[in-house]
Design an enzyme around this catalytic site. Structure first.
Site, PDB file in Angstrom:
ATOM      1  CG  HIS A 345      -0.264   0.107   2.543  1.00  0.00           C
ATOM      2  ND1 HIS A 345       0.058   1.316   3.131  1.00  0.00           N
ATOM      3  CD2 HIS A 345       0.171  -0.852   3.414  1.00  0.00           C
ATOM      4  CE1 HIS A 345       0.644   1.101   4.303  1.00  0.00           C
ATOM      5  NE2 HIS A 345       0.729  -0.200   4.500  1.00  0.00           N
ATOM      6  CB  CYS A 364       1.222  -3.854   5.506  1.00  0.00           C
ATOM      7  SG  CYS A 364      -0.258  -4.825   5.886  1.00  0.00           S
TER       8      CYS A 364
END
Length: 466
Positions: A345, A364
């Site tokens: 992301h 992440c």
């Protein structure tokens, strides 16, 4: 940078991805836009070699594989071995060091003694077992699963290249070396490591061992990674957009901090791009850190920060951060469902990409120039135009663009590998994952190895800004 300039850059990025395909006149259907009304085309395949082992679909899905204990039990396959084939097997074992394996694991002296006695059932059993061990180690890797820390990849090669089929082919053709070549990693980075091993003196034992460990890591992956995929090497802090094993775009990354939030090793599929994502805040923050009470008690602050809160009749508070410049996920995330809640992301904290050590996230993978990556994939995989992609970002609303065909993404951990400049480099072992792999190379070969890990799956709950 204006959006008009950005559109031009994104169009250039998309062309850069497509160019290698055009050059080879083999544009895979899952990377180029298709007519919405036309049936999806199958990827073109090169004609199979006459002695190629048939590639079949894995016997089990990845989800099924991880839902139970799967042990790679080497079958008791005994086939008749001529003296010529048995001698060829000994020759293979004598040279197996070139592949980073230890010939002592395959009992060459015992095999020579059996050959000296002539063709016999004993020779058949011993040679068949030795060949099966070679297949397992060259196809799946020698490192047992308990030494692969936070490794959650199911390798389908054992189903695609069964030992019995390979043995039959080898014995019928007499080409044992050619048969085994079909199961070794085909990625050029493996060949680079192999060449480095060949020129490294035996006296440099530590360096040779590190090369061997990272050669084995390539065998942990499926031999065929796909014609186009995303691959990130966590300790290198880099993401690659790859077509036909050639890097066409690279992006700096921020990965998980060492410890519980270390980024695991995965092989997943990207199903689409989400522009202007929302972020559902986990209860460890909503309740544990008091965010829920703060959002409810200070509406003006919450509005500026983009938070909305809902309180149920039972007192349960849920908090969602709406799309916007302060959203912890930035302006995009890749839709890649997995049990670990790991995905790639954007981030509002873009200054972190200037750091040398970028192990800073909650697991992440934050991606540099994430909007460029998102729009490039949306153009090539989702059929958008550059203008439509930029318009979605500027619109500020949550929008999901599904792909016409999923795209593989590999989250790997190589401490010696070809870097983004094409040079063989070493990278810091930020998660201390080398030691168990290196130790396994010194330990006796482990038979009947599990095909899936028994390690705990740590669900990454959040990815707050650092």
């Amino acid at each position: 940078m204006t959006f008009s300039i950005r559109i031009s850059l994104l169009a250039t990025a998309a062309l850069a991805v497509a160019a290698p395909l055009s050059a080879r006149q083999a544009a895979p259907a899952n990377l180029l836009p298709q007519d919405a009304e036309a049936p999806a085309k199958q990827e073109s395949k090169q004609p199979a070699a006459a002695n190629a082992v048939p590639v079949s679909a894995p016997a089990q899905s990845v989800a099924e594989a991880f839902s139970q204990e799967m042990v790679q039990d080497i079958p008791s396959i005994t086939q008749p071995w001529s003296l010529g084939n048995a001698k060829a097997l000994v020759t293979l074992i004598d040279g197996i060091g070139a592949e980073g394996l230890d010939k002592a694991d395959y009992n060459p002296a015992e095999l020579r003694a059996a050959i000296a006695l002539g063709e016999s059932e004993q020779l058949n059993e011993l040679a068949s077992q030795t060949f099966a061990w070679l297949v397992e180690d060259l196809r799946d890797g020698r490192t047992p699963m308990d030494a692969r820390k936070q490794w959650f990849v199911f390798d389908p090669d054992a189903d695609r290249y069964p030992i019995s089929t390979l043995m039959t082919q080898a014995l019928e053709s007499g080409d044992l070396e050619g048969t085994l070549a079909q199961i070794m990693p085909e990625h050029p980075d493996y060949a680079l490591l192999k060449a480095e091993l060949a020129k490294t003196p035996v006296a440099k034992a530590g360096h040779r061992k590190m090369i061997r460990a990272n050669m084995d890591r390539w065998r942990w992956l499926a031999r065929e990674l796909g014609s186009q995929y995303l691959m990130t090497n966590v300790p290198e802090f880099q993401l690659r957009l790859t077509v036909n094993d050639n890097i066409v775009r690279t992006y700096k990354t921020v990965v998980g901090k060492p410890g519980r939030t270390a980024t695991p090793q995965l092989a997943e599929s990207v199903e689409g791009v989400i522009f202007n994502p929302t972020w559902t805040v986990p209860q460890s923050i909503v309740k544990g850190e008091g965010l829920g009470a703060r959002v409810l008690g200070n509406p003006s602050w919450a509005r500026r920060a983009g938070y909305t809160a809902t309180k149920g009749e039972n007192g349960w508070v849920s908090v969602v951060q709406q799309p916007g410049p302060t959203n912890s996920l930035g302006l995009m995330k890749l839709d890649m469902p997995n049990r670990h809640a790991i995905f790639l992301h954007d981030t509002p904290s873009r200054s972190l990409f200037a750091n040398a050590n970028r192990a800073l996230s909650h697991g992440c993978i934050r991606t540099e120039r994430a909007t460029e990556l998102a729009i490039t994939l949306a153009i090539l995989q989702g059929g958008l135009t550059p203008e439509e992609g930029v318009g979605l970002i500027k619109g500020g609303e949550y929008t999901k663009v599904g792909f016409q065909k999923t795209m593989p993404v590999y989250i790997t951990y190589f401490t010696m590998a070809k870097d983004i400049d094409g040079k063989l480099s070493t990278f810091a072992d930020i998660y201390d994952r080398d030691a168990p792999v290196l130790a396994s190379l010194d330990a006796p070969r482990k038979p009947n190895r599990s095909r899936v890990t028994g390690e705990q799956i740590i669900v990454i709950e959040d990815d707050l800004q650092t």
